[in-house]
Write an enzyme that holds these catalytic residues in place. Structure first.
Site, PDB file in Angstrom:
ATOM      1  N   GLN A  17      40.336  32.222  33.019  1.00  0.00           N
ATOM      2  CA  GLN A  17      39.384  33.225  32.553  1.00  0.00           C
ATOM      3  C   GLN A  17      39.296  33.320  31.028  1.00  0.00           C
ATOM      4  OE1 GLN A  17      41.079  36.195  35.565  1.00  0.00           O
ATOM      5  NE2 GLN A  17      38.939  36.770  35.513  1.00  0.00           N
ATOM      6  N   HIS A 119      47.140  31.455  39.119  1.00  0.00           N
ATOM      7  CA  HIS A 119      46.061  32.454  39.207  1.00  0.00           C
ATOM      8  C   HIS A 119      44.779  31.688  39.574  1.00  0.00           C
ATOM      9  CE1 HIS A 119      44.925  36.703  37.695  1.00  0.00           C
ATOM     10  NE2 HIS A 119      43.802  36.200  38.177  1.00  0.00           N
ATOM     11  N   ASN A 163      48.951  34.939  42.159  1.00  0.00           N
ATOM     12  CA  ASN A 163      48.085  36.095  42.014  1.00  0.00           C
ATOM     13  C   ASN A 163      47.172  36.257  43.225  1.00  0.00           C
ATOM     14  OD1 ASN A 163      46.681  38.218  40.302  1.00  0.00           O
ATOM     15  ND2 ASN A 163      44.955  36.909  40.859  1.00  0.00           N
ATOM     16  N   GLU A 164      47.198  37.433  43.830  1.00  0.00           N
ATOM     17  CA  GLU A 164      46.246  37.800  44.882  1.00  0.00           C
ATOM     18  C   GLU A 164      45.959  36.679  45.882  1.00  0.00           C
ATOM     19  OE1 GLU A 164      42.664  39.552  43.342  1.00  0.00           O
ATOM     20  OE2 GLU A 164      43.718  41.136  42.279  1.00  0.00           O
ATOM     21  N   TYR A 298      42.599  48.338  42.294  1.00  0.00           N
ATOM     22  CA  TYR A 298      41.260  48.592  41.752  1.00  0.00           C
ATOM     23  C   TYR A 298      40.552  49.746  42.442  1.00  0.00           C
ATOM     24  CZ  TYR A 298      41.677  44.513  38.816  1.00  0.00           C
ATOM     25  OH  TYR A 298      42.094  43.646  37.840  1.00  0.00           O
ATOM     26  N   GLU A 348      47.759  44.764  37.564  1.00  0.00           N
ATOM     27  CA  GLU A 348      46.359  44.831  37.132  1.00  0.00           C
ATOM     28  C   GLU A 348      45.784  46.178  37.527  1.00  0.00           C
ATOM     29  OE1 GLU A 348      43.617  41.737  38.403  1.00  0.00           O
ATOM     30  OE2 GLU A 348      45.119  40.185  38.088  1.00  0.00           O
ATOM     31  N   TRP A 392      44.091  45.466  33.200  1.00  0.00           N
ATOM     32  CA  TRP A 392      43.223  44.296  33.243  1.00  0.00           C
ATOM     33  C   TRP A 392      41.942  44.677  32.529  1.00  0.00           C
ATOM     34  CZ3 TRP A 392      43.819  39.304  34.530  1.00  0.00           C
ATOM     35  CH2 TRP A 392      42.663  38.510  34.453  1.00  0.00           C
ATOM     36  N   GLU A 399      34.606  36.312  34.422  1.00  0.00           N
ATOM     37  CA  GLU A 399      34.941  37.087  35.619  1.00  0.00           C
ATOM     38  C   GLU A 399      34.482  36.339  36.888  1.00  0.00           C
ATOM     39  OE1 GLU A 399      36.925  39.325  36.562  1.00  0.00           O
ATOM     40  OE2 GLU A 399      36.036  39.843  38.474  1.00  0.00           O
ATOM     41  N   TRP A 400      35.059  35.157  37.099  1.00  0.00           N
ATOM     42  CA  TRP A 400      34.854  34.385  38.326  1.00  0.00           C
ATOM     43  C   TRP A 400      33.364  34.274  38.688  1.00  0.00           C
ATOM     44  CZ3 TRP A 400      39.250  32.082  38.234  1.00  0.00           C
ATOM     45  CH2 TRP A 400      40.400  32.758  37.899  1.00  0.00           C
TER      46      TRP A 400
HETATM   47  C1  FCB Z   1      41.304  40.546  40.183  1.00  0.00           C
HETATM   48  C2  FCB Z   1      41.710  39.213  39.582  1.00  0.00           C
HETATM   49  C3  FCB Z   1      41.489  39.136  38.101  1.00  0.00           C
HETATM   50  C4  FCB Z   1      40.201  39.793  37.692  1.00  0.00           C
HETATM   51  C5  FCB Z   1      40.091  41.177  38.262  1.00  0.00           C
HETATM   52  C6  FCB Z   1      38.849  41.940  37.862  1.00  0.00           C
HETATM   53  O1  FCB Z   1      41.012  40.376  41.519  1.00  0.00           O
HETATM   54  O2  FCB Z   1      43.069  38.970  39.837  1.00  0.00           O
HETATM   55  O3  FCB Z   1      41.550  37.784  37.732  1.00  0.00           O
HETATM   56  O4  FCB Z   1      39.132  39.002  38.045  1.00  0.00           O
HETATM   57  O5  FCB Z   1      40.150  41.118  39.644  1.00  0.00           O
END
Ligand code: FCB
Length: 441
Positions: A17, A119, A163-164, A298, A348, A392, A399-400
């Site tokens: 990113q 990640h 990560n996730e 989030y 995050e 974060w 952002e992906w």
């Molecule tokens: C999470 C990701 C991070 C970022 C945030 C907004 O899911 O781990 O890389 O994109 O969301």
């Protein structure tokens, strides 16, 4: 509200990113290079992370921002294909050298590293060989972890395995919205198990190398509530898919029985096929004792009678994000109640800029962070072993699938000039860190 002495405030980023330099100094391509460069409309603004925030060349300035902010820790990730271009065999020394510079740069500034080994930027060569649905990827990951621990194991850090794993498995292999863009629930279920296996093997490698610091996974968790009293089973299924499918194997050594199947709210993969992937000893490996649990928070979701996650709170400009600060308290106290005791770090937490606000005046982010810090303080009072909170993100970034249209940074980046400009939230957060306390409002 005051935080305990030693509470660690941090900021987070990830390699793909922010770094750019996608093909520089021997780096191999990752699935995110392939996916964004394909030009197939995968990314909202048609962009790529080829240059991103050019952190590869600008890290010193970015680290000075960290110093100004006053954080105790900085979470960043290592790019696997920068260190091992094809995900197997030869090591790219220049990749290791880059990360050594970063680790030294943090030590000079007295900032504790929180290093994510992975990640989402899987070496493309490993995707070509089957990717996460293939068990061999977990073994390749363990070899990569060996390389990392061999090179940096004397550095005292928070070591974060993956990560996730949920987002990569679901978005990448089920919905197809993230790299590698596959739409197959069975592949997603296999990607869950093999990522968790990779996590467990890495925890074991950590012990074998006698690495300094602590190790744990980073899980994104979402509290869910029924929108109708009759949606109780559906909600339990969604909770199993969203939360227990990851927490249970890591902290209890078992998979929930209601995550996978054809009922409303379940991951629609074949349960027998999934069970066949789980070999003897896998769950013991996956539940190898961890030193800390990283939690990305989030927001929350409601669940309807169809087992669909629906809106019950207002969202940020990211439509998936339902803002509900008390959900953080619910989540943290639930982990304390349902699982064995383990130190927790919020790895995050943040929101994208509100498009209605002008420029650097991101008061919505300040409101979001303030209310979440308050809920974290409440959780600590309730006995949750919460040790730190990372925002974060440090800087705006790729952002992906949203490309550069969603900006999560405390610092604005002008992607034409690469100029950094701290937002109002940066100064506000600096005040929180300096006082180790957050005001009621
Ligand atoms: C999470 C990701 C991070 C970022 C945030 C907004 O899911 O781990 O890389 O994109 O969301």
């Amino acid at each position: 509200m005051r935080f305990p002495k030693g509470y660690v405030w941090g900021a987070a980023t990830s390699a793909y990113q922010i770094e750019g330099a996608w093909n520089v100094d021997g780096k191999g391509p990752s699935i995110w290079d392939t996916f964004s460069q394909a030009g197939l409309g995968h990314i909202a603004d048609g962009s790529t992370g080829d240059v991103a925030a050019d952190h590869y060349h600008r890290w010193e300035g970015d680290f000075d921002l960290l110093k100004t902010l006053g954080v105790g820790a900085y979470r960043f990730s290592l790019s696997w294909p920068r260190i091992q271009p094809t995900g197997a065999g030869a090591v790219n020394q220049k990749g290791l050298d880059f990360y050594k510079q970063l680790l030294d740069g943090l030590a000079e500034r007295d900032i504790r590293p929180a290093v994510t080994l992975f990640h989402w930027d899987l070496p493309q060569a490993l995707q070509d060989a089957g990717g996460w649905p293939s068990r061999d990827t977990a073994n390749r990951f363990a070899d990569y972890a060996d390389i990392v621990f061999g090179a940096f194991g004397d550095i005292d850090a928070e070591w974060l395995t993956l990560n996730e794993p949920k987002t990569l498995a679901f978005n990448g292999y089920w919905y197809g919205s993230h790299a590698p863009g596959i739409m197959d629930p069975n592949a997603a279920a296999a990607a869950v198990h093999h990522q968790l296996l990779a996590h467990g093997l890495t925890v074991q490698a950590f012990g074998a190398h006698n690495v300094k610091g602590r190790i744990g996974p980073v899980l994104n968790l979402t509290p869910v509530t029924p929108t109708d009293p009759a949606a109780k089973d559906q909600t339990e299924n969604v909770d199993a898919v969203q939360n227990r499918l990851f927490l249970d194997p890591v902290l209890k050594g078992s998979y929930p029985t209601n995550a996978i199947g054809t009922e409303n709210g379940q991951l629609p993969a074949d349960p027998d096929q999934f069970a066949a992937l789980v070999r003897d000893g896998d769950l013991a490996t996956i539940s190898s004792p961890i030193g800390m649990l990283g939690v990305n928070y989030y927001g929350v979701a409601g669940v309807d009678l169809n087992g669909t996650m629906v809106k019950i709170h207002k969202t940020s400009s990211a439509t998936w994000q339902q803002i509900w600060a008390p959900g953080l308290y619910t989540l943290l106290t639930r982990i304390k109640r349902d699982y064995k005791k383990v130190p927790i770090i919020i790895t995050e937490n943040g929101i994208p800029d509100d498009p209605m606000q002008n420029g650097l005046n991101d008061s919505a982010r300040i409101d979001y962070l303030r209310s979440h810090f308050q809920q974290a303080a409440r959780a600590i009072e309730a006995g949750v072993p919460l040790e730190g909170h990372y925002v974060w993100a440090l800087i705006d970034n790729f952002e992906w699938a949203e490309g550069y249209t969603e900006r999560f940074g405390l610092v604005n980046v002008n992607f034409d000039t690469q100029k950094r400009s701290p937002k109002k939230s940066f100064d506000w957060y600096r005040g929180v860190i300096a006082k180790n306390a957050v005001a009621p409002k």
